[in-house]
Design an enzyme around this catalytic site. Structure first.
Site, PDB file in Angstrom:
ATOM      1  N   ASP A   8       0.751  -1.231  -0.219  1.00 30.16           N
ATOM      2  CA  ASP A   8      -0.066  -0.286   0.189  1.00 30.16           C
ATOM      3  C   ASP A   8       1.059   1.517   0.548  1.00 30.16           C
ATOM      4  OD1 ASP A   8      -1.898  -1.811  -0.139  1.00 30.16           O
ATOM      5  OD2 ASP A   8      -3.067  -1.183   2.069  1.00 30.16           O
ATOM      6  N   PHE A   9       1.994   1.037   0.878  1.00 31.19           N
ATOM      7  CA  PHE A   9       2.863   2.541   0.895  1.00 31.19           C
ATOM      8  C   PHE A   9       3.534   2.069  -0.799  1.00 31.19           C
ATOM      9  CE2 PHE A   9       7.429   4.123   0.745  1.00 31.19           C
ATOM     10  CZ  PHE A   9       7.186   5.253   2.043  1.00 31.19           C
ATOM     11  N   GLU A  10       3.755   1.660  -0.910  1.00 33.57           N
ATOM     12  CA  GLU A  10       4.480   1.940  -2.942  1.00 33.57           C
ATOM     13  C   GLU A  10       3.237   2.638  -4.236  1.00 33.57           C
ATOM     14  OE1 GLU A  10       7.983  -1.292  -3.856  1.00 33.57           O
ATOM     15  OE2 GLU A  10       5.610  -2.057  -2.319  1.00 33.57           O
ATOM     16  N   PHE A  11       2.457   1.890  -3.684  1.00 36.57           N
ATOM     17  CA  PHE A  11       0.729   2.319  -4.344  1.00 36.57           C
ATOM     18  C   PHE A  11       0.647   4.208  -4.431  1.00 36.57           C
ATOM     19  CE2 PHE A  11      -2.898   3.426  -5.303  1.00 36.57           C
ATOM     20  CZ  PHE A  11      -3.124   2.579  -6.482  1.00 36.57           C
ATOM     21  N   LEU A  62     -36.126  -9.066 -13.676  1.00 38.02           N
ATOM     22  CA  LEU A  62     -36.340 -10.965 -13.640  1.00 38.02           C
ATOM     23  C   LEU A  62     -38.073 -11.083 -12.986  1.00 38.02           C
ATOM     24  CD1 LEU A  62     -32.636 -11.804 -13.006  1.00 38.02           C
ATOM     25  CD2 LEU A  62     -33.976 -11.862 -15.187  1.00 38.02           C
ATOM     26  N   GLU A  86     -25.705 -17.956 -12.258  1.00 41.50           N
ATOM     27  CA  GLU A  86     -24.798 -17.305 -11.486  1.00 41.50           C
ATOM     28  C   GLU A  86     -25.452 -16.327 -10.413  1.00 41.50           C
ATOM     29  OE1 GLU A  86     -23.321 -13.647 -14.915  1.00 41.50           O
ATOM     30  OE2 GLU A  86     -25.596 -14.341 -14.986  1.00 41.50           O
ATOM     31  N   LYS A  89     -27.383 -14.292  -7.313  1.00 42.05           N
ATOM     32  CA  LYS A  89     -28.022 -13.409  -8.006  1.00 42.05           C
ATOM     33  C   LYS A  89     -27.345 -12.070  -6.546  1.00 42.05           C
ATOM     34  CE  LYS A  89     -32.536 -11.559  -7.936  1.00 42.05           C
ATOM     35  NZ  LYS A  89     -32.654 -10.423  -7.141  1.00 42.05           N
ATOM     36  N   ASP A 147     -27.236  -8.916  -4.538  1.00 41.97           N
ATOM     37  CA  ASP A 147     -28.071  -7.740  -3.314  1.00 41.97           C
ATOM     38  C   ASP A 147     -27.660  -6.788  -3.627  1.00 41.97           C
ATOM     39  OD1 ASP A 147     -30.092  -7.122  -2.422  1.00 41.97           O
ATOM     40  OD2 ASP A 147     -30.175  -8.105  -0.397  1.00 41.97           O
ATOM     41  N   ARG A 174     -30.245   1.915 -12.544  1.00 41.74           N
ATOM     42  CA  ARG A 174     -31.660   1.105 -13.284  1.00 41.74           C
ATOM     43  C   ARG A 174     -32.880   2.239 -13.110  1.00 41.74           C
ATOM     44  NH1 ARG A 174     -35.859  -1.651 -12.428  1.00 41.74           N
ATOM     45  NH2 ARG A 174     -36.625  -2.703 -13.804  1.00 41.74           N
ATOM     46  N   GLU A 212     -24.221  -5.117 -10.200  1.00 44.82           N
ATOM     47  CA  GLU A 212     -24.623  -4.410  -8.773  1.00 44.82           C
ATOM     48  C   GLU A 212     -23.568  -3.937  -8.282  1.00 44.82           C
ATOM     49  OE1 GLU A 212     -27.637  -5.272  -7.676  1.00 44.82           O
ATOM     50  OE2 GLU A 212     -27.959  -5.707  -9.621  1.00 44.82           O
ATOM     51  N   TYR A 240     -21.841  -8.321 -14.748  1.00 42.44           N
ATOM     52  CA  TYR A 240     -22.521 -10.063 -14.600  1.00 42.44           C
ATOM     53  C   TYR A 240     -23.287  -9.939 -16.384  1.00 42.44           C
ATOM     54  CZ  TYR A 240     -27.078  -7.302 -12.773  1.00 42.44           C
ATOM     55  OH  TYR A 240     -27.480  -6.534 -12.014  1.00 42.44           O
ATOM     56  N   LYS A 250     -35.273 -18.057  -6.019  1.00 42.24           N
ATOM     57  CA  LYS A 250     -34.875 -17.064  -4.826  1.00 42.24           C
ATOM     58  C   LYS A 250     -35.250 -18.101  -3.751  1.00 42.24           C
ATOM     59  CE  LYS A 250     -34.786 -12.790  -5.005  1.00 42.24           C
ATOM     60  NZ  LYS A 250     -36.026 -12.452  -4.985  1.00 42.24           N
ATOM     61  N   CYS A 309     -64.950   2.173   4.831  1.00 40.29           N
ATOM     62  CA  CYS A 309     -63.584   3.587   4.491  1.00 40.29           C
ATOM     63  C   CYS A 309     -63.567   3.873   5.652  1.00 40.29           C
ATOM     64  CB  CYS A 309     -63.771   4.248   3.382  1.00 40.29           C
ATOM     65  SG  CYS A 309     -62.469   4.723   2.824  1.00 40.29           S
ATOM     66  N   CYS A 323     -63.556   7.637   4.360  1.00 45.84           N
ATOM     67  CA  CYS A 323     -64.476   8.672   3.901  1.00 45.84           C
ATOM     68  C   CYS A 323     -65.383   8.591   4.640  1.00 45.84           C
ATOM     69  CB  CYS A 323     -65.124   9.273   2.493  1.00 45.84           C
ATOM     70  SG  CYS A 323     -64.646   7.692   2.061  1.00 45.84           S
ATOM     71  N   CYS A 371     -63.643   1.017  -2.223  1.00 40.37           N
ATOM     72  CA  CYS A 371     -64.156   1.983  -1.593  1.00 40.37           C
ATOM     73  C   CYS A 371     -64.914   2.025  -2.517  1.00 40.37           C
ATOM     74  CB  CYS A 371     -62.955   3.129  -1.055  1.00 40.37           C
ATOM     75  SG  CYS A 371     -64.181   4.636  -0.417  1.00 40.37           S
ATOM     76  N   CYS A 393     -62.524  10.349  -1.735  1.00 38.43           N
ATOM     77  CA  CYS A 393     -62.147  10.084  -0.626  1.00 38.43           C
ATOM     78  C   CYS A 393     -61.018  10.292  -0.712  1.00 38.43           C
ATOM     79  CB  CYS A 393     -62.146   8.615  -1.193  1.00 38.43           C
ATOM     80  SG  CYS A 393     -60.915   6.870   0.323  1.00 38.43           S
TER      81      CYS A 393
END
Length: 667
Positions: free
Chosen positions: A31-34, A81, A111, A113, A115, A134, A170, A222, A309, A403, A406, A421, A427
């Protein structure tokens, strides 16, 4: 080496180190060199600003401020989907695919899915051009500055990439990063974030990209999208995307048959909790691109893909009370108010009870211990009651008969599950709901006007229907709560600008029951103006493609109502578009008028989309499947055998793309 060459060499080296670290998970420097090399590049760029490049690795730290995220139309629609919850559902889906394609050997790409927050990223000549959320699938928000801060998203591609294409995926927040963010909040006494998905999604809309850069977001990609991409299968597309520098999860698998799909599902159902990020299922896609094109799309989803799912997480809690909501159509929805409980990463306080039949079926009562799960892990629902914990003085739930807003007596049409209603024009939630529907992005898309403002306008007596919006004055709005001169001005300007919205969206905005976006487009295209629709009989409407009896009856009833007639008259008088704008029409000729074409196969001189557009531009109609109403089948190479058999059975002429070209060229 010149200064410009030094800068370019450093950029290329840092991009490669970013790829090694964030995509391959295989860093080759510390990380230091980067950081040392990054600082060297920053100094050179500051000293020689003429060599600035918006895609330099130094720009990933953010700093751009976005006050308003511009809305950008998707060149290729982002579909949602269809979901499945059992292997039987997947077998049914496979059978539907085979029925359309015929007895062809199908492969599937499996693949996980993810989240997260869906994103579409456009690349031109190997450079990141734009990133869009999206949104509603047709258009989304430009979040390019924020996405550029995500280290696993390449800003310069490598390899043999197409000149222009989009890649979709995603934006996610891995568990480790999410927990670190929450720990930091807890230490300073702030409220922790509720779940990784919502935090990732919210991060994309932060105004300061420097703040986004501080969040450990990741991007899992994907699918490649574009015209004439050099791939024959979806799985090949995933492999190519990796060579371009994208982070494409290695968990994807090519399945030779549905049994291998089931094996993939079974494995990840057990092992998904070992992943470093959230996943709630498996996406199964027909692998061959040619077959994907043959299968096409429904109004909302691709026919060639489906989400399986995983079984939803379930918890028990106490039902404290039942309240009733009134929708814009008057439909009553009972809502369970629950003792708060943690479920699938969020605190759940409410759940849908659907309707009176569902309450009676489960014998749900206030005070019960109930079992709650997220339907598809999105919307909480009650799936059962623990009778062992029920109090001896419990009483059955009596569904309301008036209702709650109303007090009008509710009605229930035979064959329908919900109560309604009938006080459609008196209403308050129905009135507010219709106006809120009218202003939505897919409808009139009125800038400066949201759902809460609509309620504010109604409650202050300024609007009683959506026609009233066009008579609002700035002076009426400024005194309202949370309103100032600028916001009032924006609202009035947004209302004025909405007068340019095309007819099909105005028709959808009217809120006619059962008339969604697709039906509104069909009606607008068929009748061309609102007067013709309003005069159409029920039988005439049914003859329009995809318009059934229920829709036709609803349309007739809407236009017969004198209140609706008066409102439409007012909307016409202020200048809303109530007919197809012929100037904006892409119609080239009416040579194919009254003819229906089905397109099948792979073509040499047209893309399938171009071919379909040419049919419509010349007055023809594109059908999704062959029937007795089909006039011609335009066949390319590898035409689907099922379509070929059907066309031959029905003696429908099969023409080539060259025959079609002659049809639209000849006078």
């Amino acid at each position: 080496m010149s200064v410009q060459q030094q800068i370019q060499a450093l950029r290329e080296e840092l991009n490669q180190h970013n790829y090694n670290y964030y995509v391959l998970d295989n860093p080759t420097i510390s990380d230091f060199e980067f950081d040392t090399k990054l600082k060297q590049l920053q100094d050179l760029e500051a000293q020689y600003p003429e060599f600035f490049d918006e895609n330099s690795p130094t720009q990933r730290v953010g700093g751009a401020i976005t006050k308003n995220f511009e809305t950008i139309p998707h060149e290729f629609r982002m579909y949602s989907l269809d979901n499945s919850y059992s292997k039987e559902d997947l077998l049914d889906w496979e059978n539907r695919c085979q029925k359309i394609l015929g007895d062809v050997p199908l492969e599937f790409t499996c693949e996980l899915k993810y989240d997260g927050a869906s994103i579409s990223i456009l690349y031109e000549n190997g450079k990141l051009k734009r990133a869009v959320t999206r949104g509603d699938g047709f258009q989304g928000d430009d979040v390019t500055n924020n996405v550029k801060t995500i280290k696993s998203v390449p800003i310069q591609l490598k390899g043999d990439f197409p000149t222009k294409f989009e890649i979709r995926g995603e934006i996610i927040l891995p568990f480790a990063g999410f927990e670190k963010m929450n720990q930091e909040l807890i230490e300073i006494g702030e409220t922790p974030y509720s779940n990784p998905r919502n935090t990732a999604s919210g991060s994309l809309k932060l105004q300061d990209s420097a703040e986004v850069a501080k969040r450990p977001l990741d991007c899992l990609l994907y699918t490649l999208v574009g015209n004439n991409l050099p791939i024959q299968t979806h799985y090949e597309g995933l492999e190519k995307a990796r060579t371009f520098g994208f982070k494409v999860p290695m968990q994807s698998k090519l399945a030779k048959n549905i049994q291998e799909v089931f094996e993939f599902i079974d494995y990840w159902d057990k092992n998904r909790h070992n992943l470093p990020y959230e996943t709630d299922g498996v996406v199964v896609k027909v692998n061959q691109i040619q077959y994907q094109e043959e299968l096409g799309y429904t109004a909302k989803s691709p026919r060639w893909a489906i989400a399986y799912k995983f079984k939803a997480e379930q918890v028990s809690t106490i039902l404290e009370s039942i309240s009733y909501q009134v929708g814009r159509t008057g439909a009553i929805t009972p809502v369970a108010n629950l003792q708060p409980v943690q479920l699938a990463g969020t605190i759940v306080k409410r759940a849908s009870l659907h309707n009176a039949d569902q309450i009676a079926k489960l014998d749900i009562r206030v005070g019960d211990t109930v079992f709650v799960e997220k339907g598809g892990e999105i919307i909480p629902k009650i799936i059962g009651v623990s009778l062992d914990h029920r109090s001896h003085n419990s009483v059955p739930t009596k569904y309301i008969d008036t209702c709650p807003e109303c007090q009008t007596a509710l009605v229930r049409t035979e064959g329908e599950a919900q109560h309604y209603c009938p006080n459609f024009y008196g209403c308050p939630p129905q009135i507010i709901g219709r106006i809120q529907h009218f202003i939505t992005r897919k409808a009139m898309d009125i800038d400066g006007l949201g759902g809460e403002t609509v309620a504010l306008l109604f409650n202050n007596g300024l609007v009683q229907n959506y026609a009233d919006l066009y008579e609002l004055k700035k002076e009426q709005i400024i005194p309202l709560e949370r309103m100032a001169e600028k916001s009032a001005e924006n609202l009035i300007n947004g209302i004025e600008k909405s007068k340019q919205i095309p007819f099909e969206r105005v028709l959808y905005a009217l809120g006619i029951r059962y008339v969604g976006e697709t039906v509104a487009k069909k009606l607008a295209k068929h009748y061309e103006n609102v007067d013709a629709i309003s005069k159409a009989s029920m039988m005439e409407l049914i003859l329009v493609d995809e318009i059934g009896e229920k829709i036709a009856q609803s349309v007739v009833q809407f236009f017969e109502n004198p209140i609706n007639q008066e409102i439409i008259g007012r909307l016409k008088s202020v200048g809303l578009q109530f007919e197809i704008n012929k100037k904006n029409s892409t119609l080239v000729s009416s040579k194919l008028g009254g003819k229906t074409f089905v397109v099948s196969g792979v073509f040499q001189t047209f893309s399938r989309d171009d071919l379909k557009k040419a049919i419509e531009d010349n007055g023809g109609k594109v059908g999704s499947s062959i029937s007795s109403k089909t006039d011609f089948v335009v066949a390319g190479d590898n035409m689907g055998p099922a379509k070929l058999d059907k066309a031959n059975q029905l003696k429908i002429p099969i023409i080539t793309e060259f025959d079609f070209s002659k049809m639209i060229q000849n006078e």
